[in-house]
Design an enzyme around this catalytic site. Structure first.
Site, mmCIF file in Angstrom:
data_model
loop_
_atom_site.group_PDB
_atom_site.id
_atom_site.type_symbol
_atom_site.label_atom_id
_atom_site.label_comp_id
_atom_site.label_asym_id
_atom_site.label_seq_id
_atom_site.Cartn_x
_atom_site.Cartn_y
_atom_site.Cartn_z
ATOM 1 N N GLY A 88 40.738 34.599 39.154
ATOM 2 C CA GLY A 88 41.558 35.783 39.375
ATOM 3 C C GLY A 88 40.674 36.992 39.574
ATOM 4 O O GLY A 88 39.570 37.054 39.027
ATOM 5 N N GLN A 93 38.096 45.609 40.536
ATOM 6 C CA GLN A 93 36.836 44.926 40.210
ATOM 7 C C GLN A 93 35.847 44.946 41.378
ATOM 8 O O GLN A 93 34.662 44.701 41.195
ATOM 9 C CB GLN A 93 37.097 43.480 39.770
ATOM 10 C CG GLN A 93 37.809 43.389 38.421
ATOM 11 C CD GLN A 93 38.046 41.944 38.022
ATOM 12 O OE1 GLN A 93 39.039 41.353 38.417
ATOM 13 N NE2 GLN A 93 37.128 41.372 37.260
ATOM 14 N N CYS A 136 35.886 37.050 32.006
ATOM 15 C CA CYS A 136 36.169 38.003 33.079
ATOM 16 C C CYS A 136 34.924 38.153 33.942
ATOM 17 O O CYS A 136 33.819 38.253 33.420
ATOM 18 C CB CYS A 136 36.536 39.351 32.460
ATOM 19 S SG CYS A 136 36.902 40.635 33.675
ATOM 20 N N LEU A 137 35.117 38.198 35.249
ATOM 21 C CA LEU A 137 33.969 38.351 36.145
ATOM 22 C C LEU A 137 33.276 39.697 35.942
ATOM 23 O O LEU A 137 32.108 39.843 36.274
ATOM 24 C CB LEU A 137 34.420 38.203 37.606
ATOM 25 C CG LEU A 137 34.941 36.806 37.999
ATOM 26 C CD1 LEU A 137 35.465 36.820 39.430
ATOM 27 C CD2 LEU A 137 33.854 35.749 37.840
ATOM 28 N N HIS A 178 46.132 39.260 32.308
ATOM 29 C CA HIS A 178 44.737 39.715 32.291
ATOM 30 C C HIS A 178 44.461 40.597 33.517
ATOM 31 O O HIS A 178 43.871 41.676 33.404
ATOM 32 C CB HIS A 178 43.819 38.480 32.274
ATOM 33 C CG HIS A 178 42.351 38.762 32.421
ATOM 34 N ND1 HIS A 178 41.439 38.463 31.431
ATOM 35 C CD2 HIS A 178 41.632 39.307 33.435
ATOM 36 C CE1 HIS A 178 40.221 38.818 31.841
ATOM 37 N NE2 HIS A 178 40.311 39.330 33.060
ATOM 38 N N GLU A 179 44.908 40.133 34.681
ATOM 39 C CA GLU A 179 44.652 40.891 35.921
ATOM 40 C C GLU A 179 45.469 42.180 35.960
ATOM 41 O O GLU A 179 44.992 43.213 36.442
ATOM 42 C CB GLU A 179 44.948 40.024 37.151
ATOM 43 C CG GLU A 179 44.137 38.738 37.256
ATOM 44 C CD GLU A 179 42.635 38.942 37.180
ATOM 45 O OE1 GLU A 179 42.153 40.020 37.562
ATOM 46 O OE2 GLU A 179 41.931 38.027 36.705
ATOM 47 N N HIS A 182 43.740 44.938 34.308
ATOM 48 C CA HIS A 182 42.723 45.604 35.145
ATOM 49 C C HIS A 182 43.343 46.754 35.935
ATOM 50 O O HIS A 182 42.717 47.799 36.126
ATOM 51 C CB HIS A 182 42.110 44.613 36.143
ATOM 52 C CG HIS A 182 41.016 43.758 35.572
ATOM 53 N ND1 HIS A 182 39.859 44.288 35.044
ATOM 54 C CD2 HIS A 182 40.890 42.413 35.466
ATOM 55 C CE1 HIS A 182 39.073 43.293 34.631
ATOM 56 N NE2 HIS A 182 39.676 42.143 34.878
HETATM 57 ZN ZN LIG Z 1 38.981 40.265 34.431
#
Ligand SMILES: [Zn+2]
Length: 214
Positions: A88, A93, A136-137, A178-179, A182
């Protein structure tokens, strides 16, 4: 790694918690790059912002129109996410403060299943809350249990700008929440203890300082 196991999963099942992030990022992540047929030469891999980059704290703004420019952004985001072996990615991001999310929860042995969410809203989060181990990236190499509602409904515009509504549970519910965080400037580490969060952010900052000095 069998992602199918996550549909309708009991989030409190610790065995499965161990598994979920591995599909999201990490050494045994399932993808080794963008799947064939899903990329085109116009796609580009963008740089993923790493915490504590202040841009990750911005609240993203709604999208006015799903047009070619937005689809180009979504294509880039998908390619960037596959390249980073994630499941995701939110637009912020890659430094774009728009309410856009891409996701692919397909398992290792399944066909890729890219999903696009524009202006997503979470409706009716379940009263039942449970932990999942998240990564998380933008917070690389750290994984922590986060409690969230186990299910919800989501309403969003898809890749073509068509309004859709669906029920999310299991990994899908975790990932969309989660997304969505962001888009509101929230990171998963905001849901854990302050002590742990500060330790993680300090370490990431130090790593970036060292990398910049090299
Ligand atoms: Zn994330």
């Amino acid at each position: 790694m069998v992602n199918a196991a996550f549909s309708g999963v009991e989030a409190a099942d610790s065995q499965r918690q161990r598994h979920w992030w591995a599909t999201m990022a990490g050494p045994d992540a399932r993808l080794t790059g963008a799947p064939a047929g899903l990329t085109s030469p116009r796609m580009a891999i963008r740089e993923i912002l790493i915490a504590p980059d202040p841009r990750l704290r911005e609240v993203s703004t709604p999208v006015d129109k799903v047009d070619e420019a937005l689809r180009a952004l979504m294509d880039d985001m998908l390619e960037t996410m596959y390249d980073a072996k994630g499941i995701g990615l939110a637009a912020i991001q890659v430094g774009v403060p728009k309410r856009v999310i891409v996701m692919d929860l397909a398992g290792e042995d399944e066909e890729p299943r890219p999903q696009f969410f524009v202006n997503p809203e979470i409706l009716d989060p379940s009263a039942d809350v449970g932990p999942y181990q998240e990564g998380c990236l933008s917070v690389p190499d750290f994984f922590e249990d986060v409690d969230r509602p186990l299910g919800c409904r989501i309403r969003y515009l898809d890749y073509d700008g068509t309004e859709r509504e669906e029920v999310a549970e299991g990994l899908f519910a975790v990932c969309i929440q989660h997304e969505m965080d962001h888009l509101n400037g929230i990171l998963f580490v905001d849901h854990i203890s302050r002590l742990k969060r500060e330790r993680i952010l300090k370490k990431l900052k130090k790593d970036q300082r060292l990398a910049a000095a090299e």
